[in-house]
Design a protein around this motif. Structure first.
Motif, short mmCIF file in Angstrom:
data_model
loop_
_atom_site.label_atom_id
_atom_site.label_comp_id
_atom_site.label_asym_id
_atom_site.label_seq_id
_atom_site.Cartn_x
_atom_site.Cartn_y
_atom_site.Cartn_z
N LEU A 394 12.12 4.01 -2.06
CA LEU A 394 10.83 3.32 -1.87
C LEU A 394 11.07 2.01 -1.13
O LEU A 394 12.10 1.36 -1.32
N ALA A 396 8.23 -0.26 -0.64
CA ALA A 396 6.99 -1.04 -0.81
C ALA A 396 7.34 -2.49 -1.16
O ALA A 396 8.37 -2.76 -1.77
N PRO A 397 6.46 -3.45 -0.78
CA PRO A 397 6.74 -4.87 -1.05
C PRO A 397 6.57 -5.22 -2.53
O PRO A 397 5.82 -4.58 -3.24
N MET A 398 7.26 -6.28 -2.96
CA MET A 398 7.14 -6.77 -4.33
C MET A 398 5.77 -7.44 -4.50
O MET A 398 5.22 -8.01 -3.56
N VAL A 399 5.30 -7.41 -5.72
CA VAL A 399 4.03 -8.04 -6.06
C VAL A 399 4.33 -9.44 -6.61
O VAL A 399 5.33 -9.63 -7.31
N TYR B 40 0.51 -0.05 -8.53
CA TYR B 40 1.78 -0.74 -8.67
C TYR B 40 2.83 0.21 -9.27
O TYR B 40 2.51 1.13 -10.01
N ILE B 55 6.25 -3.35 -7.65
CA ILE B 55 6.12 -3.19 -6.20
C ILE B 55 4.75 -2.56 -5.94
O ILE B 55 4.21 -1.84 -6.78
N ASP B 56 4.21 -2.89 -4.78
CA ASP B 56 2.86 -2.44 -4.46
C ASP B 56 2.90 -1.11 -3.72
O ASP B 56 3.05 -1.06 -2.50
N LEU B 57 2.76 -0.06 -4.47
CA LEU B 57 2.87 1.29 -3.89
C LEU B 57 1.66 1.67 -3.05
O LEU B 57 1.68 2.68 -2.36
N GLN B 59 0.98 0.09 -0.58
CA GLN B 59 1.48 -0.20 0.76
C GLN B 59 2.65 0.70 1.17
O GLN B 59 3.32 0.45 2.16
N GLU B 60 2.93 1.71 0.36
CA GLU B 60 4.00 2.65 0.71
C GLU B 60 3.38 3.76 1.56
O GLU B 60 2.26 4.21 1.30
N THR B 61 4.10 4.21 2.61
CA THR B 61 3.54 5.29 3.44
C THR B 61 3.53 6.60 2.65
O THR B 61 4.41 6.85 1.81
N LEU B 65 6.58 8.51 0.61
CA LEU B 65 6.38 8.95 -0.77
C LEU B 65 6.73 10.42 -0.91
O LEU B 65 7.36 10.83 -1.90
#
Lengths: 407, 407
Positions: A394, A396-399, B40, B55-57, B59-61, B65
């Motif tokens: 993964l 994805a950016p941290m929150v 998240y 992490i903010d999923l 924003q995951e492609t 995924l």
């Protein structure tokens, strides 16, 4: 050119995932020749020859031979017997009694030696006879050969195992030690590096029999890696030795077992991995330290095979039959890399392949002696085939934290 | 019906080959709902929640995924923390601070307990909240469920490993002991039987935690098998216990290690297999006795996955999101076998799945307590999927001896 008689094929030493491809290659190719009466298989290698335990592979269906070719481990069974001069003389007597004129022995350097001695016996007795050694070993330690059949598939297993345990170690961090087969040659252990994709992928450290193992240096390496990544995945060859050439397994074990060749039994024992784990735990104060010894899984796991390895194992068998039956020649089939990636097979005098083992050359090992080079990866990559899985992480950016408290 | 807020997904306990399918199922399904602001992922399970490591999923492609879904081990990482009431209260405080209204926890029975306690906290505080437990464990020991995601793939690994070592053992006969994960439930060890095809195929003996292990009986079993086949392949569960419930591993080890849950660390140690091997060697006088401990390889090996397991792991994730977001319901997703072979998913009250473990039922174990029944094989067969390799043996007739001498 048309020496009439029987063909005998046998398998020796440790099984591989593709050793039956070579057997099928010999049998199917030999059955095409008019001068061949019968194609026999010796059951349990050279021991089977002495015991006259032969099966008549002329009566095996082509379809089943093709299915057996895809099955790992030695379908003709194997032996750890290492024939001396007397043993080889007995082999020769049995071959003569059965009018066997073509002998194919699939195995490592010991098997090449056996073929050589049996051949000399035949020459002395003026018995018309062709004997060919067909290369096989997951250790990849045969001289002259660029690589050996069996290695690619075992390397694929080791690579996929390390790929998996590295992901596991990311999820539940700690120190992980995986012990891989390889008494003198580190090729198989080195294969642990091939699945590395992300910059922090393990194995972070690789210890090979070619580099003297220094326990203090090892601790320092582990400490540094753990400090950097918060975890550490290590590949260790079962055959690592100290500066005096004493196996670390022996140094750490209270009681050792020897095989028929007078070598310490390294497989089927998790002692090395566990002692190293204990050593790390006690000296670095890291609580989660685990070790696995890959053992027998790595050489005969069902369904983990390199299609390149399969293809080449089949061809060395076929080429052996062709050299003997078309060209009436003796020797050892050797694999030579001719391009990126292509190979050719040659017939090499037995004495150039027999007895000695090939180790990892210096340019395949990093300067620090604890990993492999990119050159090694380029060498190995084509051998494990195309059909491999790749890990994805993964990204994805941290929150942003709201409470900002810590456990 | 349209509780607005964030979704949080987390993974707990030991990784599996398909745990990321469930994560991807939740994320992709949840991202479709209008009332969902963000999806998240908690990094390192419940510990990540306490630390607010999200992490903010969202924003995951989708493409990544899908790739991560096919990658074994927990992509969100895991933890061995087993939250108590206080810990669950802290979890709840963080969830509230981040306006998380939907919580999905993928894990075993401990994870179900956690979800239950967090849920009770929410109710007490009148915080509108949906929490769903998604089943996962290679041990296959969750109540209510016919089987659990992760089990089929691990079972496939164990089956293919035993298939391979059995062929290896045919080639170089002796006694082989393979130690498989499973503290209380023998399902994974029992999977060693599924590749048996020929009448003399191993494993010839299987020892499960459900049956009290009697060392004398074990020796007798091995002796009889060895006399019959000239070899013996044995599958042993790491969790085998004596009549008093004391793990054999503990009985045999001088020093044991405990994990955070107060359980003996069974994996990452080859002690059980080696002690059993030594016991056989010393008491039966068989020289070639080997053991392997499958360790971490069996739960995260790359490229050994059951497509049925993959499919179901994805669906339990999707169904969880649907139950919470469409139906506004809490609970644990459970798998129910409805045909041969078909399944359905239901939402079961958390307290029915939490805490306790399911063991192998009696009708899956043979009368002698050293193997499985055909009924178990029928139960397991569909779970490992279609894409498995099968072993083939040579069946050519023996050749008549001419010299008739023996070594």
């Amino acid at each position: 050119m048309s020496l009439k008689g029987k063909v005998l094929v046998a398998q020796g030493g440790g099984p591989t995932a593709v050793i039956n491809q070579s057997m099928a290659g010999v049998v199917l190719e030999a059955r095409k020749f008019m001068q061949v009466d019968r194609v026999y298989g010796a059951v349990h290698g050279v021991r089977g020859i002495i015991n006259e335990d032969f099966i008549d592979l002329t009566q095996e269906t082509t379809h089943n031979l093709e299915s057996v070719a895809k099955t790992p481990s030695s379908a003709l069974f194997s032996t750890r017997d290492k024939p001396d001069e007397k043993y080889c003389k007995e082999i020769f007597e049995v071959l003569k009694a059965h009018d066997i004129r073509y002998f194919f022995y699939i195995g490592g350097n010991d098997s090449a030696s056996t073929v050589q001695i049996v051949n000399e016996n035949a020459k002395k007795s003026s018995y018309e006879f062709r004997a060919i050694h067909i290369p096989k070993t997951i250790d990849n330690d045969l001289l002259v050969n660029d690589h050996t059949p069996g290695y690619g598939s075992a390397a694929k297993f080791v690579s996929q195992a390390f790929n998996g345990v590295d992901l596991d170690n990311r999820a539940l961090p700690g120190v992980y030690i995986g012990v891989v087969m390889g008494r003198d040659a580190g090729f198989l252990t080195a294969a642990s590096a091939i699945a590395q994709k992300f910059p922090d992928d393990g194995p972070h450290l690789i210890y090979l029999p070619e580099v003297a193992f220094d326990k203090e240096k090892f601790l320092k390496d582990v400490k540094e890696t753990y400090a950097k990544y918060g975890r550490c995945v290590i590949a260790v060859s079962e055959g690592i030795k100290n500066e005096d050439g004493v196996p670390i397994a022996k140094e750490l074990m209270s009681k050792v077992e020897y095989d028929a060749h007078g070598n310490i039994v390294l497989s089927g024992s998790g002692a090395l991995g566990e002692k190293l784990a204990k050593y790390v735990k006690e000296n670095l104060g890291i609580s989660r330290v685990r070790s696995d010894t890959f053992g027998y899984l790595q050489r005969s796991f069902m369904g983990c095979v390199s299609e390149v390895d399969q293809h080449e194992a089949r061809e060395v068998g076929e080429r052996a039959a062709q050299y003997a039956l078309w060209h009436n020649m003796d020797g050892s089939i050797t694999i030579h890399r001719t391009g990126d990636y292509s190979v050719d097979y040659r017939l090499t005098p037995l004495e150039r392949v027999a007895k000695y083992t090939k180790c990892m050359p210096e340019h395949f090992i990093n300067k620090a002696g604890n990993h492999v080079t990119e050159e090694f990866k380029s060498y190995l990559r084509p051998l494990i085939g195309q059909d491999t899985s790749t890990a994805h992480l993964l990204r994805a950016p941290m929150v942003e934290k709201i409470l900002g408290k810590k456990l």
